[in-house]
Design a protein around this motif. Sequence first.
Motif, short mmCIF file in Angstrom:
data_model
loop_
_atom_site.label_atom_id
_atom_site.label_comp_id
_atom_site.label_asym_id
_atom_site.label_seq_id
_atom_site.Cartn_x
_atom_site.Cartn_y
_atom_site.Cartn_z
N LYS A 1 0.81 -1.21 0.00
CA LYS A 1 0.00 0.00 0.00
C LYS A 1 0.85 1.27 0.00
O LYS A 1 0.33 2.36 -0.24
N ASP A 2 2.16 1.14 0.27
CA ASP A 2 3.06 2.29 0.28
C ASP A 2 3.78 2.50 -1.05
O ASP A 2 4.76 3.25 -1.12
N ALA A 3 3.32 1.87 -2.12
CA ALA A 3 4.02 1.93 -3.40
C ALA A 3 3.83 3.28 -4.11
O ALA A 3 2.79 3.93 -3.97
N PHE A 4 4.85 3.64 -4.89
CA PHE A 4 4.82 4.87 -5.68
C PHE A 4 5.20 4.57 -7.13
O PHE A 4 6.08 3.73 -7.39
N HIS A 5 4.56 5.26 -8.06
CA HIS A 5 5.10 5.42 -9.41
C HIS A 5 6.06 6.60 -9.33
O HIS A 5 5.70 7.67 -8.83
N LEU A 6 7.28 6.46 -9.83
CA LEU A 6 8.28 7.51 -9.68
C LEU A 6 8.55 8.23 -11.00
O LEU A 6 8.74 7.61 -12.05
N VAL A 7 8.60 9.55 -10.92
CA VAL A 7 9.06 10.42 -12.00
C VAL A 7 10.22 11.24 -11.43
O VAL A 7 10.04 11.94 -10.43
N ILE A 8 11.39 11.10 -12.02
CA ILE A 8 12.59 11.75 -11.48
C ILE A 8 13.24 12.57 -12.59
O ILE A 8 14.04 12.06 -13.38
N PRO A 9 12.88 13.85 -12.69
CA PRO A 9 13.39 14.68 -13.79
C PRO A 9 14.77 15.26 -13.49
O PRO A 9 15.16 15.44 -12.33
N THR A 10 15.48 15.55 -14.55
CA THR A 10 16.75 16.27 -14.48
C THR A 10 16.48 17.76 -14.65
O THR A 10 15.82 18.16 -15.61
N LEU A 11 16.97 18.57 -13.72
CA LEU A 11 16.74 20.01 -13.80
C LEU A 11 17.26 20.59 -15.11
O LEU A 11 18.26 20.10 -15.67
N PRO A 12 16.64 21.64 -15.63
CA PRO A 12 17.15 22.31 -16.83
C PRO A 12 18.61 22.75 -16.64
O PRO A 12 18.97 23.28 -15.59
N GLY A 13 19.43 22.47 -17.65
CA GLY A 13 20.84 22.83 -17.57
C GLY A 13 21.70 21.81 -16.88
O GLY A 13 22.92 21.98 -16.78
N PHE A 14 21.11 20.75 -16.38
CA PHE A 14 21.82 19.67 -15.70
C PHE A 14 21.78 18.41 -16.56
O PHE A 14 20.84 18.20 -17.33
N GLY A 15 22.76 17.55 -16.37
CA GLY A 15 22.73 16.22 -16.97
C GLY A 15 22.32 16.24 -18.43
O GLY A 15 22.86 17.00 -19.24
N PHE A 16 21.33 15.43 -18.76
CA PHE A 16 20.92 15.28 -20.16
C PHE A 16 19.61 15.98 -20.48
O PHE A 16 18.95 15.66 -21.47
N SER A 17 19.24 16.95 -19.62
CA SER A 17 18.22 17.93 -20.02
C SER A 17 18.89 19.02 -20.84
O SER A 17 20.11 19.22 -20.75
N ASP A 18 18.10 19.74 -21.64
CA ASP A 18 18.68 20.81 -22.45
C ASP A 18 19.14 21.96 -21.57
O ASP A 18 18.67 22.15 -20.44
N LYS A 19 20.05 22.76 -22.11
CA LYS A 19 20.54 23.96 -21.44
C LYS A 19 19.71 25.16 -21.90
O LYS A 19 19.63 25.41 -23.11
#
Length: 383
Positions: A128-146
């Motif tokens: 009952k404690d389960a989650f669907h997870l969405v973990i975004p990369t902030l803009p300008g970080f990692g493989f998100s666009d700058k």
Amino acid sequence: MSVAVEPFHLSIPEDQLSDLRRRLDATRWPDRETVTDTRQGPNLEKLRALIDYWRNDYDWRRCERMLNGLGQHRTVIDGLGLHFLHIRSPEPGALPLIMTHGWPGSVLEFHKVIGPLTDPAAYDGDPKDAFHLVIPTLPGFGFSDKPAEPGWGIPRIADAWATLMDRLGYDRWVAQGGDWGAAVTTAIGYKAPQGCVGIHLNFVMYQPTPDETAGATPAEQAMLDSMAYYQNVLSGYAQLQGTRPQTIGYALADSPIGQAAWIYAMLQDVSDSDGNAEKAFTYDEILDDIMLYWLPDAGASSARLYWEGQSSIANPPSAPIRTRAAISMFPKELVRLSRRWAETRFANLVHFNELDRGGHFAALEQPALFVDEIRTGFREMRA
């Protein structure tokens, strides 16, 4: 404009890794520090040991496989391509949760908690404690666009995250964050977008009022002293990134040792490690994080979030947040607040807990405690 959500497969060209090895081999080291502690920054001997491991033993392809196995995606929101992990729980009643990292973190901050949060039954937990997870990369970080122009500050990111959850088909969800992720999550709480039913923070950006300072209990005074130590001794990186991100960006873009030292300093200074980063993190965990800045050349673009975020820090909203909120304070987090102070800022505080161990990078340092706090904090928000 396309609103498609596309799978993202990471495969760094070998010539980029060869270039990194060449740069590491050609390092010109500074002379050693003149003190025996970390007051002047990372210890030369410790950093050389880390870089020696980077040169001779570190395996980027292992990290690449891990990321590719976690469900990477990209989508365009408000004109910017955003990278994110999306991990659905096997439990049909799982609660969607968007989790946001900070600087110098990444989506990998959460890699130890993904399994227990999405599939608690497999980790001796309650389904009952389960989650669907969405973990975004902030803009300008990692493989998100700058971002190519100013304006991608905390409020705009909060709006983008709400759009992302809607795009993924989640009409009822919660949000969590630490560091800049806490700022984004707090903004979501203030904005109260349709669908968001609660937030959890393991870091709270706040300025104590004169009355709070004057009437502080001994425990609260210790919190004020900790905050003052951070501001007066450790926050030089934030002041530089908040005023001249491009200046430091040249060094971070050109020198992997510079990028490594810039991140390593924070891992040693704000973790529950007594100034010894290796006590809290493995070499692989440290270098995985550094690589998510080095490979996409995100030193300058990630630093700009401090420049964009100055107004959020200097001018926080005066009204309390009415969205249901849960807060977990880890003891080696240098910026902490008491329950009493939290209650004046969060009108519907459903959970507040002070832990006995852990620091700024709570999900990576103390994953079991972090998972328990997430489960407990959001439990009553599921109804």
